[in-house]
Design an enzyme around this catalytic site. Structure first.
Site, short mmCIF file in Angstrom:
data_model
loop_
_atom_site.label_atom_id
_atom_site.label_comp_id
_atom_site.label_asym_id
_atom_site.label_seq_id
_atom_site.Cartn_x
_atom_site.Cartn_y
_atom_site.Cartn_z
N GLY A 218 -4.62 -2.35 -1.38
CA GLY A 218 -3.29 -2.39 -1.97
C GLY A 218 -3.10 -3.69 -2.73
CD GLU B 116 -12.28 -3.58 -0.72
OE1 GLU B 116 -12.27 -3.99 -1.91
OE2 GLU B 116 -13.27 -3.65 0.01
CD GLU C 241 -3.77 -4.71 -9.95
OE1 GLU C 241 -3.00 -5.02 -9.03
OE2 GLU C 241 -4.82 -4.08 -9.78
CB CYS D 235 -8.52 -1.09 -7.61
SG CYS D 235 -10.01 -0.22 -7.14
CE LYS E 248 2.15 2.55 4.90
NZ LYS E 248 2.91 3.58 4.22
P1 NAD Z 1 1.09 -1.84 -2.13
O1 NAD Z 1 0.45 -3.09 -1.66
O2 NAD Z 1 2.50 -1.87 -2.55
O3 NAD Z 1 0.99 -0.73 -0.99
C1 NAD Z 1 -0.22 -0.45 -0.36
C2 NAD Z 1 0.07 0.11 1.01
O4 NAD Z 1 0.68 -0.91 1.79
C3 NAD Z 1 1.02 1.29 1.01
O5 NAD Z 1 0.59 2.22 1.97
C4 NAD Z 1 2.32 0.67 1.42
O6 NAD Z 1 3.19 1.56 2.05
C5 NAD Z 1 1.85 -0.39 2.39
N1 NAD Z 1 2.82 -1.48 2.60
C6 NAD Z 1 3.85 -1.84 1.80
N2 NAD Z 1 4.52 -2.88 2.35
C7 NAD Z 1 3.89 -3.18 3.51
C8 NAD Z 1 4.10 -4.15 4.52
N3 NAD Z 1 5.10 -5.02 4.47
N4 NAD Z 1 3.23 -4.18 5.57
C9 NAD Z 1 2.20 -3.32 5.64
N5 NAD Z 1 1.97 -2.35 4.73
C10 NAD Z 1 2.81 -2.28 3.67
O7 NAD Z 1 0.14 -1.30 -3.28
P2 NAD Z 1 0.30 0.04 -4.14
O8 NAD Z 1 1.37 -0.20 -5.14
O9 NAD Z 1 0.39 1.22 -3.25
O10 NAD Z 1 -1.13 0.09 -4.84
C11 NAD Z 1 -1.44 -0.64 -5.96
C12 NAD Z 1 -2.27 -1.85 -5.59
O11 NAD Z 1 -3.44 -1.46 -4.88
C13 NAD Z 1 -2.79 -2.56 -6.83
O12 NAD Z 1 -2.69 -3.94 -6.67
C14 NAD Z 1 -4.25 -2.13 -6.89
O13 NAD Z 1 -5.10 -2.98 -7.58
C15 NAD Z 1 -4.60 -2.06 -5.45
N6 NAD Z 1 -5.79 -1.23 -5.26
C16 NAD Z 1 -6.98 -1.86 -4.91
C17 NAD Z 1 -8.14 -1.12 -4.76
C18 NAD Z 1 -9.45 -1.78 -4.36
O14 NAD Z 1 -10.37 -1.08 -3.94
N7 NAD Z 1 -9.58 -3.08 -4.45
C19 NAD Z 1 -8.10 0.27 -4.92
C20 NAD Z 1 -6.89 0.87 -5.30
C21 NAD Z 1 -5.75 0.10 -5.44
#
Ligand code: NAD
Length: 495
Positions: A242, A265, A399, A300, A189
């Site tokens: 995420g 992650e 963050e 991240c 997804k």
């Molecule tokens: P997000 O959590 O909003 O979204 C991540 C993914 O989850 C997207 O594909 C989104 O569509 C999906 N999603 C959203 N709502 C959902 C639900 N209810 N159920 C299941 N999936 C759902 O994050 P973002 O804004 O896309 O990314 C930023 C975040 O990601 C930041 O917190 C960042 O630190 C983190 N991040 C972490 C790493 C790591 O390796 N630790 C790497 C990159 C980004």
């Protein structure tokens, strides 16, 4: 490296409407609905993606399960999987220019960074796991002589992959490649605001010979498709990158459905600690500026909390300011830009909210703090530095995931450790010092998945990435990541 000519041609490519990718073919969403794809470069729509729903997730999971049961991938000799994945990596490399420009149009990362981090590193990741998989052995247990205890390593089954928009290909590949190499079938997804490259990736996998159903992509809104994947009774695991709130939801989905395993992650608030004896303050300042501002801070592991020892504070801040103001923010498809666009107008507004709150709470704005290049229609933000940040401020605790740096001053090593660990996160960190003992003490004392020494943010596929505390659990990258996608089975044979 990609040329400016190639970029200028590819940036005009018509993308049109993109469907889902299920069972080896592009198809429409069950509802026929779609979502516009807006480029943060100029704020204009340039494509559309299918707005998938729970029925589409179900179709994809069924296709993955059928492929898994059929065994043409899951039970194939690892050497066969290696051959297909190697070809897949070659195709990703061959299409690197196309994938890089497509991704930048979608999420605004500066092309210099995107080219290396997205198609090139994705190809490298796929090749790494392709090469690894026929070197993974089972075990014979050291039992008594009258039994034979065998430990088999088997694929889990159907693995869901959910990734964010900052580096969808690279982060996607960290999960997709080891899951596939281990023999699993996968449903991805993608993030709704940056789905295009993952759709293209699946087509290239198919072209490389991946059997239908082994890799499926369902685009759509996270709250709909992500939730459906999380709650699906026939998904064995979800590998997620995420935000913390969505990570928590996935744990709930698992508890409410089939107890699928969840690997998380999540975010970070990573400390970058400069001691007075740093080997080269100027170099440290340049790397620190890059470590928070590249990709507009949407990394991240970004070093978003800078801790500077008092004795060199003023000198270091001068160097940092000069390194920061030298960064050219601009069109991410211009090779001369150091920093591209913030991924969306919504994300930009969120960043500006952090700026307003930091000001209200008494932090001092050193530079930036505003939207720039408004005439482009895109989402650009000036690299922003706040000093006099204290531990109780939002900027020290939450963050931002944008180009906003909070700076604190410290006197002693003990104080630096206390500040560094005063966060719910534990993803990355760095220490700048010429003293070997200080460096090693800090590596032990900092509670994080990685501690960089005299650099910030470097890594490759050979080392694991992941966090402690609320930055999540489970590791991407390295041979350790393969373990997540393999189940142990014991055979206990009376002799
Ligand atoms: P997000 O959590 O909003 O979204 C991540 C993914 O989850 C997207 O594909 C989104 O569509 C999906 N999603 C959203 N709502 C959902 C639900 N209810 N159920 C299941 N999936 C759902 O994050 P973002 O804004 O896309 O990314 C930023 C975040 O990601 C930041 O917190 C960042 O630190 C983190 N991040 C972490 C790493 C790591 O390796 N630790 C790497 C990159 C980004």
């Amino acid at each position: 490296m990609i040329s400016q000519n190639a970029i200028d041609t590819l940036r005009k490519a018509e993308i049109g409407a993109r469907g889902l990718f299920i069972d080896g073919v592009r198809i429409e969403a069950t509802s026929g609905a779609s979502l516009p794809v807006t480029s943060p470069i100029d704020g204009r729509p340039f494509a559309s993606i299918a707005d998938g729903n729970a029925a589409d997730i179900d179709r994809a999971v069924k296709s993955a399960r059928e492929a898994f049961e059929k065994g043409s991938w899951s039970r194939a000799a690892p050497a066969f999987r290696k051959k297909v994945l190697t070809k897949f990596a070659e195709l990703v490399e061959k299409h690197a220019d196309e994938l890089a420009v497509l991704g930048v149009r979608d999420n605004g990362t500066e092309i210099g960074m995107a080219y290396k981090a997205e198609p090139l590193s994705t190809a490298g990741t796929i090749r790494y796991y392709a090469e690894a998989i026929d070197k993974v052995y089972g075990e014979i247990a050291p039992t008594a002589d009258n039994v034979l205890g065998l430990i088999h390593k088997e694929p889990l089954g159907v693995v869901g992959v959910i990734v964010p928009w900052n580096f969808p290909l690279m982060i996607g590949a960290w999960k997709i490649a080891p899951a596939l190499a281990a023999g699993n079938c996968v449903v991805v997804k993608p993030p709704e605001i940056a789905s295009l490259t993952l759709l293209r990736l699946a087509e290239l996998a198919s072209e490389a010979g991946l059997p239908p159903g082994v890799l499926n992509i369902v685009t759509g809104r996270g709250a709909v498709t992500g939730e459906a994947l999380g709650l699906h009774m026939d998904v064995d695991a979800i590998a997620f990158t995420g935000s913390g709130p969505v990570g928590r939801r996935l744990l709930e989905y698992s508890a409410r459905s089939n107890l699928k395993r969840i690997f998380l992650e999540l975010g970070g608030k990573s400390p970058n600690i400069v001691f007075a004896d740093a080997p080269d303050l100027k170099q440290a300042a340049v790397v620190s500026a890059n470590g928070i501002f590249r990709n507009s801070g949407q990394v991240c592991v970004a070093g978003s909390r800078l801790l500077v020892q008092a004795a060199v504070y003023d000198r270091f801040m001068d160097e940092l300011l000069s390194a920061t103001t030298r960064l050219k923010v601009g069109d991410p498809l211009d090779l001369a830009s150091d920093v591209g666009a913030v991924s969306s107008a919504e994300q930009l507004n969120k960043n500006l909210g952090f700026v307003a709150r930091a000001t209200e709470e008494g932090a001092r704005l050193v530079t930036g703090g505003e939207r720039i290049l408004t005439e482009t229609g895109g989402s650009y933000m000036a690299p922003t530095i706040f000093e006099n940040v204290t531990q109780d401020m939002q900027l020290a605790r939450e963050e931002v995931f944008g180009p906003v740096l909070g700076v604190m001053r410290f006197e002693t090593e003990e104080q630096a450790v206390r500040l560094a660990n005063s966060t719910v996160y534990g993803l990355a960190s760095a220490v700048w010092t010429a003293n070997l003992s200080t460096a090693h003490r800090m590596v032990r004392a900092i509670n994080a998945g990685v501690v960089h020494v005299n650099t910030y943010g470097g890594a490759d596929i050979t080392v694991p990435l992941g966090g402690v505390k609320q930055s999540g659990f489970g590791r991407d990258k390295s041979l350790h990541a393969l373990e997540k996608y393999l189940e142990l089975k014991t055979a206990w044979i009376a002799l």
